[in-house]
Design a protein around this motif. Sequence first.
Motif, PDB file in Angstrom:
ATOM      1  N   VAL A  15       0.939  -1.127  -0.021  1.00  0.00           N
ATOM      2  CA  VAL A  15      -0.172  -0.233   0.156  1.00  0.00           C
ATOM      3  C   VAL A  15       0.831   1.344  -0.001  1.00  0.00           C
ATOM      4  N   ASP A  16       1.917   1.119   0.883  1.00  0.00           N
ATOM      5  CA  ASP A  16       2.729   2.369   0.747  1.00  0.00           C
ATOM      6  C   ASP A  16       3.645   2.790  -0.443  1.00  0.00           C
ATOM      7  N   SER A  17       4.034   1.586  -0.874  1.00  0.00           N
ATOM      8  CA  SER A  17       4.409   1.804  -2.495  1.00  0.00           C
ATOM      9  C   SER A  17       3.582   2.564  -3.502  1.00  0.00           C
ATOM     10  N   ILE A  18       2.313   2.272  -3.374  1.00  0.00           N
ATOM     11  CA  ILE A  18       1.210   2.937  -4.201  1.00  0.00           C
ATOM     12  C   ILE A  18       0.791   4.392  -3.699  1.00  0.00           C
ATOM     13  N   LYS A  19       1.016   4.643  -2.402  1.00  0.00           N
ATOM     14  CA  LYS A  19       1.063   5.851  -2.037  1.00  0.00           C
ATOM     15  C   LYS A  19       2.225   6.792  -2.295  1.00  0.00           C
ATOM     16  N   MET A  20       3.609   6.005  -2.414  1.00  0.00           N
ATOM     17  CA  MET A  20       4.679   6.797  -2.931  1.00  0.00           C
ATOM     18  C   MET A  20       4.452   7.127  -4.503  1.00  0.00           C
ATOM     19  N   ILE A  21       3.782   6.302  -5.063  1.00  0.00           N
ATOM     20  CA  ILE A  21       3.566   6.847  -6.584  1.00  0.00           C
ATOM     21  C   ILE A  21       2.727   7.960  -6.647  1.00  0.00           C
ATOM     22  N   ARG A  22       1.705   7.903  -5.904  1.00  0.00           N
ATOM     23  CA  ARG A  22       0.496   9.054  -5.987  1.00  0.00           C
ATOM     24  C   ARG A  22       1.428  10.174  -5.626  1.00  0.00           C
ATOM     25  N   THR A  23       2.236  10.217  -4.581  1.00  0.00           N
ATOM     26  CA  THR A  23       2.919  11.559  -4.047  1.00  0.00           C
ATOM     27  C   THR A  23       3.738  12.123  -5.287  1.00  0.00           C
ATOM     28  N   PHE A  24       4.456  11.088  -5.911  1.00  0.00           N
ATOM     29  CA  PHE A  24       5.144  11.376  -7.224  1.00  0.00           C
ATOM     30  C   PHE A  24       4.405  12.131  -8.073  1.00  0.00           C
ATOM     31  N   ILE A  25       3.134  11.858  -8.204  1.00  0.00           N
ATOM     32  CA  ILE A  25       2.075  12.344  -9.511  1.00  0.00           C
ATOM     33  C   ILE A  25       1.268  13.546  -8.970  1.00  0.00           C
ATOM     34  N   HIS A  26       0.701  13.390  -7.893  1.00  0.00           N
ATOM     35  CA  HIS A  26      -0.320  14.362  -7.255  1.00  0.00           C
ATOM     36  C   HIS A  26       0.351  15.386  -6.288  1.00  0.00           C
ATOM     37  N   GLY A  27       1.469  15.133  -5.438  1.00  0.00           N
ATOM     38  CA  GLY A  27       1.917  15.843  -4.369  1.00  0.00           C
ATOM     39  C   GLY A  27       1.567  15.256  -3.177  1.00  0.00           C
ATOM     40  N   SER A  28       2.227  15.654  -2.008  1.00  0.00           N
ATOM     41  CA  SER A  28       1.771  15.132  -0.641  1.00  0.00           C
ATOM     42  C   SER A  28       0.693  15.892  -0.051  1.00  0.00           C
ATOM     43  N   ASN A  29       0.072  16.829  -0.570  1.00  0.00           N
ATOM     44  CA  ASN A  29      -1.102  17.406  -0.132  1.00  0.00           C
ATOM     45  C   ASN A  29      -2.277  16.656  -0.584  1.00  0.00           C
ATOM     46  N   ALA A  30      -2.131  15.730  -1.642  1.00  0.00           N
ATOM     47  CA  ALA A  30      -3.321  15.113  -1.877  1.00  0.00           C
ATOM     48  C   ALA A  30      -3.622  13.906  -1.230  1.00  0.00           C
TER      49      ALA A  30
END
Length: 515
Positions: free
Chosen positions: A298-313
């Motif tokens: 789950v954390d690996s996908i959260k990392m990808i989401r951070t790369f794409i959408h930023g840590s505020n998402a």
Amino acid sequence: MVDSSSHESDDDAARDGGVSRRKFVQAVGASGAAAGIAGCTGSDQPKNQGGGDQANDAGSTVGNVDNQGNKTTLQWATDPDFKGKTWNQELQPILYENGLSKDIEVEILAGPSVTDNRRAQYQQWLSAGRSKPDILYVDSGWTIPFIVRNQLMNLSQAGNFGQEFMSQLDNQYFEASVSTAKGPNGDLYAVPLFPDFPTMQYNKQYLKQAGYGQSDFDKWATDSMTWQKFSQVTKEAMNNNDVQYGYTFQGSAYEGLSCCDFNEFMSSWGGAYFGNPEKYLFGPVGDRPITVDEQQVVDSIKMIRTFIHGSNANNTLNNYQGQIAPPAVMQWTEEPSRKPFTNGGAIMHRNWPYAINISGAEDALGKDLGVMPIPYAKTEQEAKYPMTGGPVAALGGWHNAVNPNSNNTEAAVEVLKAMMSDDFKYKLFEVLGFLPPEPELLTSQRAKEVPIMGRYLEQLRIAGENAIPRPVTAVWPSQSSKIAQQVNGAMAKGGNPKQAMTQLKAQLEAIESSA
């Protein structure tokens, strides 16, 4: 040239702009420097779609390895790039120089370039019991399903293969490649021809503007960096350059996501599809844990989401730099993700060796192309499962297998043995860009002299030694499509990684239980 993956449909966007190995050679202007698209791509179709007529016209050959001077003509179903002069004048003579009887000749049967089409064609031929072609060029991503259906010849039981060659495979070849050529009982059914491993490629000029230099590049060549450091370096370079993208990769909902990009993200965090890969990577189907809902996945996908959408998402990680990858990665396969990087529009780019060859050409990035192993979140020691953590690279590549219905299986085995000679493996690298399947060969002077690719052999060797195969079983094609859909959806702006992985676990369990 196609890749090493098992696509479920023929409309994958990866095929956009696909080109052959020979066209790569011409494009970079360096004879013998083309590195093939492998891993998870496809390419343009040859004129002979599947070679059916060609195969039907080929009559049965007679004789064996020693047939009193008469020719034993074998048919090798392989890639279109082997046709004509490439095979007749450059490659086949090397086999004769390395022990193959001149009574044996090999004809090239150029089949489909798209891996799915080739797999379907082999299934049709083998199910019908056809004796031709004699030798089959098989994708490492779908060799095992053919093995478990008893559709490939068991080389361990071939009288003329021999312990010497078996030991060479077990002791000198990349272990991950050989593992995809063996059956559940450990017997060998195919011989790796070439492997493929992804790396992280980068534009040195942009990183120099951010304060990094040659000492950093030299260090990264053998010891990449954590994903956290990677996001920091990429963000710094974006802030110090007028550049469109920070990091480009392949996030489309296709085989390349499940087999490769996400497999790397997840494995580099210490996660796995089916628990301990040493025990469960290739089964037993229906009797192995399904672990995609574990926190590290789950954390690996959260990392990808951070790369794409930023840590505020929502569902992102705070200690990673965000918005370094464009939302477009969720629709990109190999070629759409490569082109901006080669053209100077991106800082970092994950891809297969063919992209090194294109981007490293003098009319592209030249020596400003940097290459390092894939970054990681957990070290091997920190990771939960063996074979995970560290710079994990998805395994691609192709093998050769013998059609068990062939009338010339003994001669076919002799061809496979001659192809295991160092001379033949080097010639493949020089002429077509196939990486040698033995780590030691990547350290030789001859390999270093290959244009462009010779500059990055150490990075490719490290990637090979950290390669992880996809979990190929008879049910993998069905599972792969579910994985790609769920991960792609979880990467989207409104995605929920935990929910997606919980749903995926249920889907994978249903497929396993119905097998």
